[in-house]
Design an enzyme around this catalytic site. Structure first.
Site, mmCIF file in Angstrom:
data_model
loop_
_atom_site.group_PDB
_atom_site.id
_atom_site.type_symbol
_atom_site.label_atom_id
_atom_site.label_comp_id
_atom_site.label_asym_id
_atom_site.label_seq_id
_atom_site.Cartn_x
_atom_site.Cartn_y
_atom_site.Cartn_z
ATOM 1 N N PHE A 186 0.832 -1.213 0.000
ATOM 2 C CA PHE A 186 0.000 0.000 0.000
ATOM 3 C C PHE A 186 0.869 1.267 0.000
ATOM 4 O O PHE A 186 0.893 2.024 -0.982
ATOM 5 C CB PHE A 186 -0.946 -0.080 1.218
ATOM 6 C CG PHE A 186 -1.535 1.211 1.675
ATOM 7 C CD1 PHE A 186 -2.106 2.097 0.783
ATOM 8 C CD2 PHE A 186 -1.541 1.539 3.038
ATOM 9 C CE1 PHE A 186 -2.666 3.300 1.231
ATOM 10 C CE2 PHE A 186 -2.100 2.721 3.491
ATOM 11 C CZ PHE A 186 -2.645 3.607 2.586
ATOM 12 N N GLY B 169 1.606 -7.555 -0.563
ATOM 13 C CA GLY B 169 1.660 -6.642 -1.705
ATOM 14 C C GLY B 169 1.266 -7.362 -2.980
ATOM 15 O O GLY B 169 1.125 -8.584 -2.998
ATOM 16 N N LEU C 173 10.444 -0.814 4.045
ATOM 17 C CA LEU C 173 9.029 -0.892 4.425
ATOM 18 C C LEU C 173 8.541 -2.329 4.566
ATOM 19 O O LEU C 173 7.404 -2.541 4.995
ATOM 20 C CB LEU C 173 8.152 -0.180 3.368
ATOM 21 C CG LEU C 173 7.955 1.338 3.463
ATOM 22 C CD1 LEU C 173 9.267 2.078 3.409
ATOM 23 C CD2 LEU C 173 7.019 1.828 2.362
ATOM 24 N N ASN D 212 19.544 -7.506 7.502
ATOM 25 C CA ASN D 212 20.035 -7.661 6.123
ATOM 26 C C ASN D 212 20.094 -6.322 5.394
ATOM 27 O O ASN D 212 21.058 -6.030 4.686
ATOM 28 C CB ASN D 212 19.143 -8.635 5.345
ATOM 29 C CG ASN D 212 19.449 -10.080 5.693
ATOM 30 O OD1 ASN D 212 20.559 -10.408 6.113
ATOM 31 N ND2 ASN D 212 18.459 -10.949 5.520
ATOM 32 N N GLY E 31 22.845 -4.229 6.783
ATOM 33 C CA GLY E 31 24.114 -4.761 6.274
ATOM 34 C C GLY E 31 24.369 -4.280 4.854
ATOM 35 O O GLY E 31 25.484 -3.869 4.515
ATOM 36 N N TYR F 13 4.778 -7.818 16.183
ATOM 37 C CA TYR F 13 4.890 -6.598 15.374
ATOM 38 C C TYR F 13 5.511 -5.461 16.182
ATOM 39 O O TYR F 13 6.519 -4.882 15.777
ATOM 40 C CB TYR F 13 3.502 -6.210 14.884
ATOM 41 C CG TYR F 13 3.457 -5.007 13.976
ATOM 42 C CD1 TYR F 13 3.986 -5.053 12.686
ATOM 43 C CD2 TYR F 13 2.866 -3.812 14.395
ATOM 44 C CE1 TYR F 13 3.923 -3.951 11.844
ATOM 45 C CE2 TYR F 13 2.796 -2.705 13.559
ATOM 46 C CZ TYR F 13 3.325 -2.778 12.285
ATOM 47 O OH TYR F 13 3.266 -1.681 11.458
ATOM 48 N N THR G 271 -2.783 5.243 8.486
ATOM 49 C CA THR G 271 -2.767 5.819 7.146
ATOM 50 C C THR G 271 -3.854 5.156 6.314
ATOM 51 O O THR G 271 -4.130 3.967 6.494
ATOM 52 C CB THR G 271 -1.389 5.572 6.501
ATOM 53 O OG1 THR G 271 -0.372 6.036 7.393
ATOM 54 C CG2 THR G 271 -1.248 6.291 5.177
HETATM 55 N N1 LIG Z 1 -0.501 1.561 6.811
HETATM 56 C C1 LIG Z 1 -0.339 2.037 8.021
HETATM 57 O O1 LIG Z 1 -1.277 2.610 8.593
HETATM 58 C C2 LIG Z 1 0.999 1.898 8.724
HETATM 59 C C3 LIG Z 1 1.119 2.392 10.028
HETATM 60 C C4 LIG Z 1 2.338 2.260 10.686
HETATM 61 C C5 LIG Z 1 3.425 1.660 10.053
HETATM 62 N N2 LIG Z 1 3.305 1.180 8.800
HETATM 63 C C6 LIG Z 1 4.488 0.539 8.196
HETATM 64 O O2 LIG Z 1 4.644 0.930 6.856
HETATM 65 C C7 LIG Z 1 5.137 -0.173 6.088
HETATM 66 C C8 LIG Z 1 4.242 -0.422 4.891
HETATM 67 O O3 LIG Z 1 2.940 -0.736 5.344
HETATM 68 P P1 LIG Z 1 1.696 -0.907 4.376
HETATM 69 O O4 LIG Z 1 0.516 -0.348 5.061
HETATM 70 O O5 LIG Z 1 2.044 -0.412 3.019
HETATM 71 O O6 LIG Z 1 1.521 -2.489 4.378
HETATM 72 P P2 LIG Z 1 1.518 -3.529 3.168
HETATM 73 O O7 LIG Z 1 1.216 -4.845 3.760
HETATM 74 O O8 LIG Z 1 0.632 -3.045 2.078
HETATM 75 O O9 LIG Z 1 3.003 -3.447 2.652
HETATM 76 C C9 LIG Z 1 4.054 -4.229 3.161
HETATM 77 C C10 LIG Z 1 4.791 -4.845 1.989
HETATM 78 O O10 LIG Z 1 5.901 -5.609 2.483
HETATM 79 C C11 LIG Z 1 5.942 -6.837 1.790
HETATM 80 N N3 LIG Z 1 6.638 -7.810 2.635
HETATM 81 C C12 LIG Z 1 6.223 -8.332 3.818
HETATM 82 N N4 LIG Z 1 7.135 -9.201 4.297
HETATM 83 C C13 LIG Z 1 8.166 -9.217 3.412
HETATM 84 C C14 LIG Z 1 9.407 -9.917 3.331
HETATM 85 N N5 LIG Z 1 9.771 -10.783 4.285
HETATM 86 N N6 LIG Z 1 10.215 -9.691 2.261
HETATM 87 C C15 LIG Z 1 9.859 -8.831 1.303
HETATM 88 N N7 LIG Z 1 8.697 -8.147 1.316
HETATM 89 C C16 LIG Z 1 7.860 -8.329 2.351
HETATM 90 C C17 LIG Z 1 4.492 -7.171 1.531
HETATM 91 O O11 LIG Z 1 4.315 -8.111 0.486
HETATM 92 C C18 LIG Z 1 3.922 -5.802 1.182
HETATM 93 O O12 LIG Z 1 4.050 -5.511 -0.186
HETATM 94 C C19 LIG Z 1 5.234 -1.367 7.022
HETATM 95 O O13 LIG Z 1 6.551 -1.517 7.467
HETATM 96 C C20 LIG Z 1 4.332 -0.968 8.181
HETATM 97 O O14 LIG Z 1 4.765 -1.574 9.378
HETATM 98 C C21 LIG Z 1 2.115 1.282 8.119
#
Ligand SMILES: NC(=O)c1ccc[n+]([C@@H]2O[C@H](COP(=O)([O-])OP(=O)(O)OC[C@H]3O[C@@H](n4cnc5c(N)ncnc54)[C@H](O)[C@@H]3O)[C@@H](O)[C@H]2O)c1
Ligand SMILES: *[C@@H]1O[C@H](CO)[C@@H](O)[C@H](O)[C@H]1NC(C)=O
Ligand SMILES: *[C@@H]1O[C@H](CO)[C@@H](O)[C@H](O)[C@H]1NC(C)=O
EC number: 4.1.1.35
Length: 356
Positions: free
Chosen positions: A35, A60, A95, A121, A124, A167, A197
């Site tokens: 997202f 994703g 992210l 990773n 690194g 988490y 968000t």
């Molecule tokens: N959306 C919110 O309200 C919010 C609030 C606080 C923090 N965040 C942080 O922002 C970031 C993005 O969140 P989002 O809302 O877009 O969520 P999302 O689930 O849409 O995006 C996360 C992405 O990471 C990928 N992913 C997960 N594990 C993975 C791995 N091991 N290797 C490679 N890719 C991996 C998923 O496939 C996905 O595309 C996250 O780190 C989340 O913790 C989001």
């Protein structure tokens, strides 16, 4: 006819700025097909940078970035950040991590590995190639806070063995790792503590208030409010967040910065507004009050205002309209594929439903 084909193909991508070799950066976005990551991809691509998206497609989807596939500045790699990665980049937006409770609780061990090993990773990699890394942290590092609103000085109140710990603690240790790499290895780090968000490409059944209400309204089902609906929530629109992330990355602030919208609305206001914007016949249904339903959630963004000159600018109604449009197209798309998601019941905590 052959003559026209190149110009036809050159128009299939959104327009991108031209940046000179000096200003153009090679940027890695982990979780870039999610997202927030896909909107960040759009911004950095349109700004003229070279963007590499790394994603394992857990939550994703390719569809979120498909409009860039084949562009000379864009690359999509199917890769899990738990495995090491060797590429040359200048900046890393890290992210990758499941983000909503149903997603991160689905496989808590994997959530932990992604946030710990995955972050090690990427740090690194940053160290090896001299890149700067921005960690997408979360307001959840504050846990069940004892102070309102939360500023960056607050250390948090997290249960290390609760259902959300995979988490919350995963992100807390990811922050710790950033500062260990900064102090010990001189890696440049940025830490964004992101608050709730919303926007297009968000997950439709993540159990959060905005997505629940929009789905219920679009499907003519009752909008379910727990208690009187006087609890408040604050949401930022995704384009505001993305602007904040880019500003933070390119700033000189290495300490954590909150990014969120401090404008609070009651749950009932959200229900009424969404119902009217969807022009829905749905009723608002009041259910018994939820236990442990936080009465208020609100970021303190004075630091971002002062040090980045950043604050949210998209009005709630405008953001909701765009999100409603996206959800309604998704429902059509999914109806054609014989799959219609129903909003999940509000998240369960201690056996009772509550608003996320
Ligand atoms: N959306 C919110 O309200 C919010 C609030 C606080 C923090 N965040 C942080 O922002 C970031 C993005 O969140 P989002 O809302 O877009 O969520 P999302 O689930 O849409 O995006 C996360 C992405 O990471 C990928 N992913 C997960 N594990 C993975 C791995 N091991 N290797 C490679 N890719 C991996 C998923 O496939 C996905 O595309 C996250 O780190 C989340 O913790 C989001
Ligand atoms: C950060 O940059 C600003 C202006 O660009 C400058 O005034 C400030 O001293 C810098 N801070 C640090 C810690 O380098
Ligand atoms: C949102 O949509 C509603 C209904 O379609 C419309 O009346 C309103 O003007 C829109 N508001 C904004 C800010 O776009």
């Amino acid at each position: 006819l052959f003559f026209y084909i190149p110009s036809f193909f050159s128009q299939k991508y959104p327009p991108v700025k031209f940046l000179s070799e000096k200003d153009r950066k090679r940027i890695l976005i982990t979780g870039g097909a999610g997202f927030v990551g896909s909107h960040l991809t759009d911004k950095l691509m349109m700004d003229g940078h070279e963007v590499t998206v790394v994603d394992n497609f857990f939550t994703g989807r390719k569809r979120n970035v498909e409009h860039w596939i084949g562009h000379e500045n864009f690359e999509l790699i199917n890769h899990d950040v738990v495995e090491p990665l060797y590429i040359e980049v200048d900046q890393i937006y890290h992210l990758a991590s499941p983000a909503s409770p149903p997603n991160y609780m689905y496989n808590p061990i994997k959530t932990l590995k992604t946030n710990t090993i995955g972050t090690l990773n990427m740090l690194g990699l940053a160290k090896r190639v001299g890149a700067r890394l921005l960690l997408a942290s979360t307001s959840e590092v504050y846990g069940d806070p004892e102070v309102h609103p939360q500023n960056e000085e607050y250390w948090g109140h997290v249960n290390p063995i609760g259902p959300r710990a995979c988490y919350d603690e995963g992100k807390r240790v990811a922050e710790t790792m950033c500062y260990a790499y900064m102090k010990q290895e001189g890696v440049e780090v940025r830490v964004a503590r992101i608050f709730n968000t919303f926007g297009s490409r968000m997950h439709m059944n993540d159990g959060r208030v905005v997505s629940n209400f929009i789905l219920q309204a679009l499907q003519g089902e009752p909008l379910t409010v727990y208690g009187t609906g006087s609890q408040t929530r604050a949401f930022q629109y995704v384009s505001d967040l993305v602007n904040g992330l880019v500003l933070l990355m390119n700033s000189n602030i290495s300490s954590p910065v909150n990014l969120g919208n401090p404008e609070e609305h009651t749950i009932l206001e959200f229900a009424r507004l969404i119902k009217s914007l969807v022009v829905s016949q749905s009723q608002i249904q009041f259910l018994s009050e939820a236990q442990d339903d936080p009465q208020r959630r609100r970021p303190d963004i004075r630091k971002a205002r002062m040090m980045l000159g950043w604050e949210p600018v998209v009005p709630l109604e405008e953001g909701l309209n765009k999100t409603i449009q996206y959800f309604s197209r998704e429902l059509e798309h999914q109806a054609n594929n014989q799959y219609i998601p129903k909003p999940k019941a509000a998240r369960m905590k201690k056996g009772r439903p509550r608003h996320n």
